[in-house]
Design a protein around this motif. Sequence first.
Motif, PDB file in Angstrom:
ATOM      1  N   ILE A  54       0.849  -1.189   0.000  1.00  0.00           N
ATOM      2  CA  ILE A  54       0.000   0.000   0.000  1.00  0.00           C
ATOM      3  C   ILE A  54       0.886   1.240   0.000  1.00  0.00           C
ATOM      4  CG2 ILE A  54      -1.741   1.269   1.296  1.00  0.00           C
ATOM      5  CD1 ILE A  54      -2.661  -1.506   2.370  1.00  0.00           C
ATOM      6  N   LYS A  55       0.728   2.059  -1.053  1.00  0.00           N
ATOM      7  CA  LYS A  55       1.521   3.281  -1.175  1.00  0.00           C
ATOM      8  C   LYS A  55       0.569   4.464  -1.320  1.00  0.00           C
ATOM      9  CE  LYS A  55       3.563   1.464  -4.677  1.00  0.00           C
ATOM     10  NZ  LYS A  55       4.256   1.200  -5.908  1.00  0.00           N
ATOM     11  N   PRO A  56       0.681   5.432  -0.417  1.00  0.00           N
ATOM     12  CA  PRO A  56      -0.188   6.606  -0.539  1.00  0.00           C
ATOM     13  C   PRO A  56       0.167   7.419  -1.776  1.00  0.00           C
ATOM     14  CG  PRO A  56       1.434   6.945   1.188  1.00  0.00           C
ATOM     15  CD  PRO A  56       1.588   5.533   0.713  1.00  0.00           C
ATOM     16  N   ILE A  57      -0.823   8.103  -2.314  1.00  0.00           N
ATOM     17  CA  ILE A  57      -0.559   9.035  -3.405  1.00  0.00           C
ATOM     18  C   ILE A  57      -0.130  10.343  -2.763  1.00  0.00           C
ATOM     19  CG2 ILE A  57      -1.596  10.356  -5.285  1.00  0.00           C
ATOM     20  CD1 ILE A  57      -3.248   7.924  -5.915  1.00  0.00           C
ATOM     21  N   LEU A  58       1.037  10.796  -3.146  1.00  0.00           N
ATOM     22  CA  LEU A  58       1.593  12.019  -2.587  1.00  0.00           C
ATOM     23  C   LEU A  58       1.437  13.158  -3.575  1.00  0.00           C
ATOM     24  CD1 LEU A  58       4.870  10.482  -1.106  1.00  0.00           C
ATOM     25  CD2 LEU A  58       2.666  10.839   0.041  1.00  0.00           C
ATOM     26  N   VAL A  59       1.039  14.306  -3.088  1.00  0.00           N
ATOM     27  CA  VAL A  59       0.871  15.474  -3.947  1.00  0.00           C
ATOM     28  C   VAL A  59       2.183  15.799  -4.653  1.00  0.00           C
ATOM     29  CG1 VAL A  59       0.304  17.930  -3.986  1.00  0.00           C
ATOM     30  CG2 VAL A  59      -1.000  16.382  -2.527  1.00  0.00           C
ATOM     31  N   SER A  60       3.307  15.630  -3.948  1.00  0.00           N
ATOM     32  CA  SER A  60       4.618  15.958  -4.525  1.00  0.00           C
ATOM     33  C   SER A  60       5.007  15.045  -5.689  1.00  0.00           C
ATOM     34  CB  SER A  60       5.696  15.906  -3.446  1.00  0.00           C
ATOM     35  OG  SER A  60       5.777  14.615  -2.885  1.00  0.00           O
ATOM     36  N   GLU A  61       4.399  13.880  -5.812  1.00  0.00           N
ATOM     37  CA  GLU A  61       4.727  12.971  -6.915  1.00  0.00           C
ATOM     38  C   GLU A  61       3.919  13.265  -8.180  1.00  0.00           C
ATOM     39  OE1 GLU A  61       3.380   8.730  -6.819  1.00  0.00           O
ATOM     40  OE2 GLU A  61       2.158   9.382  -5.114  1.00  0.00           O
ATOM     41  N   LEU A  62       2.876  14.063  -8.069  1.00  0.00           N
ATOM     42  CA  LEU A  62       2.016  14.349  -9.211  1.00  0.00           C
ATOM     43  C   LEU A  62       2.623  15.463 -10.061  1.00  0.00           C
ATOM     44  CD1 LEU A  62      -1.379  14.196  -7.339  1.00  0.00           C
ATOM     45  CD2 LEU A  62      -0.361  12.429  -8.771  1.00  0.00           C
ATOM     46  N   VAL A  63       2.696  15.208 -11.368  1.00  0.00           N
ATOM     47  CA  VAL A  63       3.299  16.160 -12.298  1.00  0.00           C
ATOM     48  C   VAL A  63       2.212  16.706 -13.214  1.00  0.00           C
ATOM     49  CG1 VAL A  63       5.001  16.435 -14.147  1.00  0.00           C
ATOM     50  CG2 VAL A  63       5.495  14.917 -12.207  1.00  0.00           C
ATOM     51  N   LEU A  64       2.191  18.016 -13.347  1.00  0.00           N
ATOM     52  CA  LEU A  64       1.219  18.690 -14.205  1.00  0.00           C
ATOM     53  C   LEU A  64       1.250  18.090 -15.606  1.00  0.00           C
ATOM     54  CD1 LEU A  64      -0.787  21.104 -14.367  1.00  0.00           C
ATOM     55  CD2 LEU A  64       1.122  22.468 -15.188  1.00  0.00           C
ATOM     56  N   VAL A 170      -3.393  16.837   3.519  1.00  0.00           N
ATOM     57  CA  VAL A 170      -2.839  16.836   4.868  1.00  0.00           C
ATOM     58  C   VAL A 170      -1.391  16.400   4.719  1.00  0.00           C
ATOM     59  CG1 VAL A 170      -2.915  15.803   7.164  1.00  0.00           C
ATOM     60  CG2 VAL A 170      -5.050  16.343   5.968  1.00  0.00           C
ATOM     61  N   GLY A 171      -0.487  17.324   5.023  1.00  0.00           N
ATOM     62  CA  GLY A 171       0.928  17.051   4.752  1.00  0.00           C
ATOM     63  C   GLY A 171       1.085  16.920   3.251  1.00  0.00           C
ATOM     64  N   ASP A 172       1.589  15.778   2.808  1.00  0.00           N
ATOM     65  CA  ASP A 172       1.771  15.535   1.374  1.00  0.00           C
ATOM     66  C   ASP A 172       0.730  14.544   0.837  1.00  0.00           C
ATOM     67  OD1 ASP A 172       3.110  16.018  -1.042  1.00  0.00           O
ATOM     68  OD2 ASP A 172       4.556  14.396  -0.730  1.00  0.00           O
ATOM     69  N   GLN A 173      -0.239  14.172   1.683  1.00  0.00           N
ATOM     70  CA  GLN A 173      -1.205  13.151   1.290  1.00  0.00           C
ATOM     71  C   GLN A 173      -2.552  13.752   0.902  1.00  0.00           C
ATOM     72  OE1 GLN A 173      -0.623  10.339   4.758  1.00  0.00           O
ATOM     73  NE2 GLN A 173      -0.634   8.940   3.012  1.00  0.00           N
ATOM     74  N   LEU A 174      -3.234  13.034   0.006  1.00  0.00           N
ATOM     75  CA  LEU A 174      -4.579  13.413  -0.432  1.00  0.00           C
ATOM     76  C   LEU A 174      -5.610  12.713   0.442  1.00  0.00           C
ATOM     77  CD1 LEU A 174      -4.012  13.171  -4.262  1.00  0.00           C
ATOM     78  CD2 LEU A 174      -4.348  15.255  -2.926  1.00  0.00           C
ATOM     79  N   ILE A 175      -6.570  13.485   0.912  1.00  0.00           N
ATOM     80  CA  ILE A 175      -7.609  12.990   1.814  1.00  0.00           C
ATOM     81  C   ILE A 175      -8.967  13.300   1.198  1.00  0.00           C
ATOM     82  CG2 ILE A 175      -8.545  13.158   4.172  1.00  0.00           C
ATOM     83  CD1 ILE A 175      -5.622  12.311   4.142  1.00  0.00           C
ATOM     84  N   VAL A 176      -9.910  12.374   1.368  1.00  0.00           N
ATOM     85  CA  VAL A 176     -11.279  12.594   0.911  1.00  0.00           C
ATOM     86  C   VAL A 176     -11.930  13.638   1.822  1.00  0.00           C
ATOM     87  CG1 VAL A 176     -13.543  11.526   0.564  1.00  0.00           C
ATOM     88  CG2 VAL A 176     -11.454  10.252  -0.015  1.00  0.00           C
ATOM     89  N   ARG A 177     -12.391  14.747   1.217  1.00  0.00           N
ATOM     90  CA  ARG A 177     -13.027  15.832   1.976  1.00  0.00           C
ATOM     91  C   ARG A 177     -14.532  15.637   2.082  1.00  0.00           C
ATOM     92  NH1 ARG A 177     -14.967  20.703   0.142  1.00  0.00           N
ATOM     93  NH2 ARG A 177     -13.903  20.447  -1.844  1.00  0.00           N
ATOM     94  N   LYS A 178     -15.147  15.096   1.014  1.00  0.00           N
ATOM     95  CA  LYS A 178     -16.593  14.842   0.961  1.00  0.00           C
ATOM     96  C   LYS A 178     -16.812  13.586   0.119  1.00  0.00           C
ATOM     97  CE  LYS A 178     -18.272  19.636   0.982  1.00  0.00           C
ATOM     98  NZ  LYS A 178     -18.992  20.627   0.171  1.00  0.00           N
ATOM     99  N   PRO A 179     -18.009  12.985   0.205  1.00  0.00           N
ATOM    100  CA  PRO A 179     -18.321  11.833  -0.655  1.00  0.00           C
ATOM    101  C   PRO A 179     -18.366  12.253  -2.129  1.00  0.00           C
ATOM    102  CG  PRO A 179     -19.917  12.044   1.126  1.00  0.00           C
ATOM    103  CD  PRO A 179     -19.070  13.286   1.165  1.00  0.00           C
ATOM    104  N   PHE A 180     -18.448  11.269  -3.015  1.00  0.00           N
ATOM    105  CA  PHE A 180     -18.591  11.534  -4.446  1.00  0.00           C
ATOM    106  C   PHE A 180     -19.710  12.573  -4.664  1.00  0.00           C
ATOM    107  CE2 PHE A 180     -16.721   7.226  -5.439  1.00  0.00           C
ATOM    108  CZ  PHE A 180     -15.715   7.682  -6.273  1.00  0.00           C
ATOM    109  N   THR A 181     -19.554  13.401  -5.668  1.00  0.00           N
ATOM    110  CA  THR A 181     -20.555  14.428  -5.980  1.00  0.00           C
ATOM    111  C   THR A 181     -21.836  13.832  -6.535  1.00  0.00           C
ATOM    112  OG1 THR A 181     -19.521  14.734  -8.145  1.00  0.00           O
ATOM    113  CG2 THR A 181     -18.848  16.254  -6.365  1.00  0.00           C
ATOM    114  N   GLN A 182     -21.773  12.592  -6.995  1.00  0.00           N
ATOM    115  CA  GLN A 182     -22.949  11.862  -7.481  1.00  0.00           C
ATOM    116  C   GLN A 182     -22.602  10.386  -7.440  1.00  0.00           C
ATOM    117  OE1 GLN A 182     -23.137  13.506 -11.466  1.00  0.00           O
ATOM    118  NE2 GLN A 182     -22.276  11.669 -12.344  1.00  0.00           N
ATOM    119  N   LYS A 183     -23.577   9.549  -7.683  1.00  0.00           N
ATOM    120  CA  LYS A 183     -23.351   8.101  -7.718  1.00  0.00           C
ATOM    121  C   LYS A 183     -22.399   7.776  -8.863  1.00  0.00           C
ATOM    122  CE  LYS A 183     -25.757   3.795  -8.460  1.00  0.00           C
ATOM    123  NZ  LYS A 183     -26.600   3.279  -9.506  1.00  0.00           N
TER     124      LYS A 183
END
Length: 187
Positions: A54-64, A170-183
């Motif tokens: 299990i590897k978290p997705i880090l914001v710093s690893e994402l490239v535009l 949170v830090g360098d990790q992506l966290i779910v803020r709300k549920p999906f916007t729709q099903k």
Amino acid sequence: MQRRNFFKACAGLSIAAVDITANKAAAATKPKKPEKMRPQVGDYLVHDDVDEGIKPILVSELVLGDEQIMAFPQDSTSKVVRNGSRFNKVMVMKLDPKEMTEKTLANSVDGVVAYSAICTHQGCDVNSYLKDSKEFFCFCHMSRFDPHDVGEVTNGPAQRKLAMLPLEQVGDQLIVRKPFTQKPGPK
């Protein structure tokens, strides 16, 4: 069939019907397994290849402009990865915030967006990104979706936009803020 036997058979069927109904009601109230639950507020996003660890997705690893990364939510407390349902798979990518609509910006973090990886047409996997047109692409029936505009359909046969997953960092990790916007997936 004698009248008495007929009534006994009817009584037996009635009891069986009540038993079946009671079992269905018990199953409906039975809590879902954590791995099958939709993303919950506070879940982390992790790479979908959990067999390799299990590897978290880090914001710093994402490239535009890079292709999307496939992910699943992970319960922040129990550490259970919610990969028991394909409807939990999400696509994560970093976009240029200047190209995003206000609604998309409101559900993103630092240009990072997350969308359901399930097409709203017939439930195929949306697993391609067309760099030239900057769209998600479903190979099954050629539907296209705009990640800059809350997953709106740009080319059908899909009629509904992709479900977006609101994020926070949170830090360098992506966290779910709300549920999906729709099903997620088709209706």
